[in-house]
Design a protein around this motif. Structure first.
Motif, PDB file in Angstrom:
ATOM      1  N   ARG A 317       0.791  -1.244   0.000  1.00 55.02           N
ATOM      2  CA  ARG A 317       0.000   0.000   0.000  1.00 55.02           C
ATOM      3  C   ARG A 317       0.820   1.290   0.000  1.00 55.02           C
ATOM      4  NH1 ARG A 317      -4.278  -0.934   4.714  1.00 55.02           N
ATOM      5  NH2 ARG A 317      -4.885   1.174   4.134  1.00 55.02           N
ATOM      6  N   LEU A 318       2.124   1.192   0.255  1.00 53.90           N
ATOM      7  CA  LEU A 318       2.919   2.419   0.308  1.00 53.90           C
ATOM      8  C   LEU A 318       3.994   2.374  -0.783  1.00 53.90           C
ATOM      9  CD1 LEU A 318       3.336   2.769   4.204  1.00 53.90           C
ATOM     10  CD2 LEU A 318       1.382   3.417   2.769  1.00 53.90           C
ATOM     11  N   VAL A 338      12.839   7.457  -1.532  1.00 55.51           N
ATOM     12  CA  VAL A 338      12.200   7.547  -2.844  1.00 55.51           C
ATOM     13  C   VAL A 338      11.381   8.843  -2.982  1.00 55.51           C
ATOM     14  CG1 VAL A 338      10.073   6.337  -2.192  1.00 55.51           C
ATOM     15  CG2 VAL A 338      10.916   6.150  -4.533  1.00 55.51           C
ATOM     16  N   LEU A 339      10.950   9.400  -1.852  1.00 60.63           N
ATOM     17  CA  LEU A 339      10.123  10.616  -1.917  1.00 60.63           C
ATOM     18  C   LEU A 339      10.945  11.831  -2.327  1.00 60.63           C
ATOM     19  CD1 LEU A 339       7.900  10.132   1.282  1.00 60.63           C
ATOM     20  CD2 LEU A 339       7.367   9.522  -1.085  1.00 60.63           C
ATOM     21  N   GLY A 340      12.255  11.723  -2.206  1.00 62.96           N
ATOM     22  CA  GLY A 340      13.130  12.812  -2.650  1.00 62.96           C
ATOM     23  C   GLY A 340      12.966  14.087  -1.831  1.00 62.96           C
ATOM     24  N   LEU A 341      12.619  13.949  -0.553  1.00 62.91           N
ATOM     25  CA  LEU A 341      12.393  15.128   0.292  1.00 62.91           C
ATOM     26  C   LEU A 341      13.584  15.366   1.219  1.00 62.91           C
ATOM     27  CD1 LEU A 341       8.689  14.379   1.359  1.00 62.91           C
ATOM     28  CD2 LEU A 341       9.464  16.004  -0.389  1.00 62.91           C
ATOM     29  N   SER A 342      13.803  16.627   1.555  1.00 66.13           N
ATOM     30  CA  SER A 342      14.805  16.928   2.585  1.00 66.13           C
ATOM     31  C   SER A 342      14.259  16.385   3.912  1.00 66.13           C
ATOM     32  CB  SER A 342      15.002  18.439   2.707  1.00 66.13           C
ATOM     33  OG  SER A 342      13.821  19.008   3.265  1.00 66.13           O
ATOM     34  N   HIS A 348       7.740  17.177   7.775  1.00 60.77           N
ATOM     35  CA  HIS A 348       6.536  17.962   7.492  1.00 60.77           C
ATOM     36  C   HIS A 348       5.483  17.085   6.819  1.00 60.77           C
ATOM     37  CE1 HIS A 348       3.957  20.931   5.434  1.00 60.77           C
ATOM     38  NE2 HIS A 348       4.233  21.680   6.482  1.00 60.77           N
ATOM     39  N   PHE A 349       5.944  16.271   5.864  1.00 60.05           N
ATOM     40  CA  PHE A 349       5.004  15.401   5.146  1.00 60.05           C
ATOM     41  C   PHE A 349       4.302  14.437   6.112  1.00 60.05           C
ATOM     42  CE2 PHE A 349       4.368  11.169   3.226  1.00 60.05           C
ATOM     43  CZ  PHE A 349       3.345  11.491   2.331  1.00 60.05           C
ATOM     44  N   PHE A 350       5.069  13.753   6.950  1.00 62.12           N
ATOM     45  CA  PHE A 350       4.451  12.765   7.839  1.00 62.12           C
ATOM     46  C   PHE A 350       3.584  13.434   8.910  1.00 62.12           C
ATOM     47  CE2 PHE A 350       7.656   9.864   6.029  1.00 62.12           C
ATOM     48  CZ  PHE A 350       6.795   8.841   5.662  1.00 62.12           C
ATOM     49  N   VAL A 351       4.045  14.581   9.403  1.00 60.62           N
ATOM     50  CA  VAL A 351       3.285  15.234  10.464  1.00 60.62           C
ATOM     51  C   VAL A 351       2.058  15.941   9.897  1.00 60.62           C
ATOM     52  CG1 VAL A 351       3.363  17.088  12.186  1.00 60.62           C
ATOM     53  CG2 VAL A 351       5.289  15.497  11.974  1.00 60.62           C
ATOM     54  N   GLN A 352       2.282  16.776   8.902  1.00 61.07           N
ATOM     55  CA  GLN A 352       1.196  17.635   8.423  1.00 61.07           C
ATOM     56  C   GLN A 352       0.270  16.930   7.431  1.00 61.07           C
ATOM     57  OE1 GLN A 352       0.617  20.286   9.997  1.00 61.07           O
ATOM     58  NE2 GLN A 352       2.577  20.471  11.062  1.00 61.07           N
ATOM     59  N   GLN A 353       0.840  16.144   6.501  1.00 61.66           N
ATOM     60  CA  GLN A 353      -0.024  15.499   5.516  1.00 61.66           C
ATOM     61  C   GLN A 353      -0.623  14.188   6.042  1.00 61.66           C
ATOM     62  OE1 GLN A 353       2.523  17.374   3.283  1.00 61.66           O
ATOM     63  NE2 GLN A 353       0.692  18.629   3.414  1.00 61.66           N
ATOM     64  N   ALA A 354       0.228  13.396   6.751  1.00 63.47           N
ATOM     65  CA  ALA A 354      -0.256  12.081   7.188  1.00 63.47           C
ATOM     66  C   ALA A 354      -0.799  12.103   8.623  1.00 63.47           C
ATOM     67  CB  ALA A 354       0.873  11.053   7.064  1.00 63.47           C
ATOM     68  N   ARG A 389      -3.256   6.289   6.978  1.00 56.65           N
ATOM     69  CA  ARG A 389      -2.958   7.729   6.882  1.00 56.65           C
ATOM     70  C   ARG A 389      -1.793   7.990   5.929  1.00 56.65           C
ATOM     71  NH1 ARG A 389      -3.481  10.912  12.595  1.00 56.65           N
ATOM     72  NH2 ARG A 389      -5.507  10.141  13.224  1.00 56.65           N
ATOM     73  N   ILE A 390      -0.765   7.143   6.000  1.00 60.25           N
ATOM     74  CA  ILE A 390       0.380   7.378   5.099  1.00 60.25           C
ATOM     75  C   ILE A 390      -0.053   7.104   3.651  1.00 60.25           C
ATOM     76  CG2 ILE A 390       2.754   6.730   4.507  1.00 60.25           C
ATOM     77  CD1 ILE A 390       3.213   6.007   7.442  1.00 60.25           C
ATOM     78  N   GLN A 391      -0.857   6.074   3.461  1.00 59.62           N
ATOM     79  CA  GLN A 391      -1.326   5.763   2.100  1.00 59.62           C
ATOM     80  C   GLN A 391      -2.109   6.951   1.523  1.00 59.62           C
ATOM     81  OE1 GLN A 391      -4.200   2.569   1.716  1.00 59.62           O
ATOM     82  NE2 GLN A 391      -3.552   2.152  -0.400  1.00 59.62           N
ATOM     83  N   ALA A 392      -2.993   7.505   2.342  1.00 63.04           N
ATOM     84  CA  ALA A 392      -3.804   8.633   1.869  1.00 63.04           C
ATOM     85  C   ALA A 392      -2.910   9.835   1.549  1.00 63.04           C
ATOM     86  CB  ALA A 392      -4.839   9.006   2.934  1.00 63.04           C
ATOM     87  N   ALA A 393      -1.926  10.079   2.384  1.00 59.84           N
ATOM     88  CA  ALA A 393      -1.034  11.236   2.161  1.00 59.84           C
ATOM     89  C   ALA A 393      -0.205  11.032   0.896  1.00 59.84           C
ATOM     90  CB  ALA A 393      -0.139  11.438   3.371  1.00 59.84           C
ATOM     91  N   LEU A 394       0.216   9.782   0.661  1.00 61.75           N
ATOM     92  CA  LEU A 394       0.991   9.503  -0.556  1.00 61.75           C
ATOM     93  C   LEU A 394       0.122   9.699  -1.789  1.00 61.75           C
ATOM     94  CD1 LEU A 394       3.031   6.295   0.449  1.00 61.75           C
ATOM     95  CD2 LEU A 394       3.966   8.589   0.035  1.00 61.75           C
TER      96      LEU A 394
END
Ligand SMILES: Cc1ncc(COP(=O)(O)O)c(C=O)c1O
Length: 398
Positions: A317-318, A338-342, A348-354, A389-394
């Motif tokens: 799923r991820l 793989v997300l290529g993020l700093s 920020h992605f895991f906290v704010q989006q997921a 939550r991580i799946q939805a954010a991705l």
């Protein structure tokens, strides 16, 4: 023993739990799913709770000795579970493994000396060395890509020897099993480490706080001390805190066979008045080692199923994220490169989006950049939510 219901959701509200109450400070949001700091959401073994209640019923909570029965309980545990026999006089009590690492830096090295650690590794390994005015000497673990894309970590023994050969290098702090990558070191690896430390006269502190948390499909954990000679400059740090989920009680033990080394450590611990403990930590420690075994066996089955659940769900799923099955600990090391993020953007992605609160990989050293550490010591339903939550954010990123 009756069945333990690890699926039970126990609210940590109103317990001042760090995992919950420090979320605002650490993540800037108090509502992230708390799968970070390394304690579990499960009730401690019933026998531990019963012993604490019994002790609490006696209304005098004065200064407390470490009774002989506490040393016997610990000795029996390690003899039966780890085939390691210790003598009573080898044991020093301490208020935790992290303070013990600080104390060892002070007792066994001088300011400016180098202390070897193997990142990515538990952040206090860095800070204990730095805050005592010593230098961190890094021997980074080697990460090998496996066929399924996940990573398998090994110690870089050749580089470890080069580090050990430096005249300023005086001590190695080993994490065994290793937080955060979940390796249970093999006997061959441990023997090689012992040999290097012996040849270059390094003090070896082996932090084995996770020694009981080893999965049944891994090779067994070997206590370094069981492979060592009596005159090896070896300090073994153990505690029932991770094993039985009682870290808040704050009591650990150091086992040191060599009397000279033990005296040095005792002197530093005593200088901080550190051997003093409290009636609850003494009671919890002894009860856990005496009666916690059957609970632990059920816990490990549950954690193993959690681990396998996460491995499968990440694969299904991820997309792009990678995780390998740890051999021990309840911590999983999620490769998010793989997300290529700093690192700041990844957090920020895991906290704010997921809305998921995990530890940042980079806090375990530079080689942890692009990773997150997931704590699976929670009911499965919590992990299901984490994945969802991580799946939805991705998906929202696409
Ligand atoms: C490897 C390791 N050592 C020590 C600790 C903490 O030990 P203590 O709470 O006894 O200081 C942890 C907690 O996560 C850990 O993972």
């Amino acid at each position: 023993m009756s069945h333990v219901d690890f699926d039970q959701l126990i609210s940590l509200e109103n317990t001042h739990a760090v995992k919950l109450e420090a979320r605002e400070t650490v993540f800037g949001r108090a509502d992230v799913l708390p799968v970070w700091v390394a304690d579990m959401d499960f009730a401690a073994p019933q026998a531990v709770t019963d012993a604490l209640i019994k002790r609490a019923r006696h209304p005098v909570y004065g200064y407390t000795m470490f009774p002989d029965s506490l040393y016997s309980a610990m000795g029996d545990w390690f003899r039966q579970r780890h085939q390691w026999s210790m003598q009573r006089e080898w044991v020093l009590m301490a208020p935790g493994v992290v303070p013990s690492i600080h104390a060892a830096c002070m007792a066994c090295t001088n300011p400016g000396d180098e202390v070897i650690i193997q990142p990515p590794v538990y952040p206090p390994f860095f800070s204990s060395v730095q805050q005592t005015g010593r230098q961190v000497l890094e021997n980074p673990l080697l990460a090998e890509k496996q066929e399924d894309g996940s990573l398998y970590y090994r110690m870089n023994l050749a580089h470890l020897e080069q580090c050990a050969a430096r005249p300023q290098a005086k001590m190695l702090v080993l994490c065994s099993p290793h937080n955060p990558i979940g390796r249970v070191w093999s006997e061959a690896e441990l023997t090689a480490v012992l040999d290097i430390c012996r040849r270059y006269k390094l003090v070896l502190l082996s932090d084995e706080i996770h020694c009981d948390l080893v999965f049944s499909d891994s090779h067994r954990h070997r206590m370094l001390a069981a492979l060592a000679r009596p005159d090896d400059q070896l300090i073994t740090a153990v505690a029932p805190s991770k094993t039985f989920n009682i870290p808040g009680l704050g009591l650990s033990a150091l086992v040191i066979a060599d009397s000279g080394l033990r005296q040095k450590m005792a002197k530093v611990l005593e200088s901080f008045h550190m051997p003093q403990s409290n009636p609850f930590s003494v009671t919890g420690f002894e009860a856990a080692y005496c009666y916690g075994g059957p609970w632990l066996d059920q816990l490990m089955d549950y954690l193993q199923a959690n681990r396998d659940f996460v491995v499968n769900q990440v694969a299904q799923r991820l997309p792009g994220l990678e995780v390998s099955a740890p051999e021990g600990t309840y911590l999983m090391w999620l490769d998010c490169r793989v997300l290529g993020l700093s690192d700041a953007d990844l957090k920020h992605f895991f906290v704010q989006q997921a809305g998921v609160g995990m530890n940042q990989g980079v806090s375990f050293g530079a080689s942890g950049s692009g990773f997150m550490r997931l704590n699976i010591g929670s009911p499965r339903a919590t992990l299901e939510q984490v994945i969802e939550r991580i799946q939805a954010a991705l998906s929202a990123r696409e």
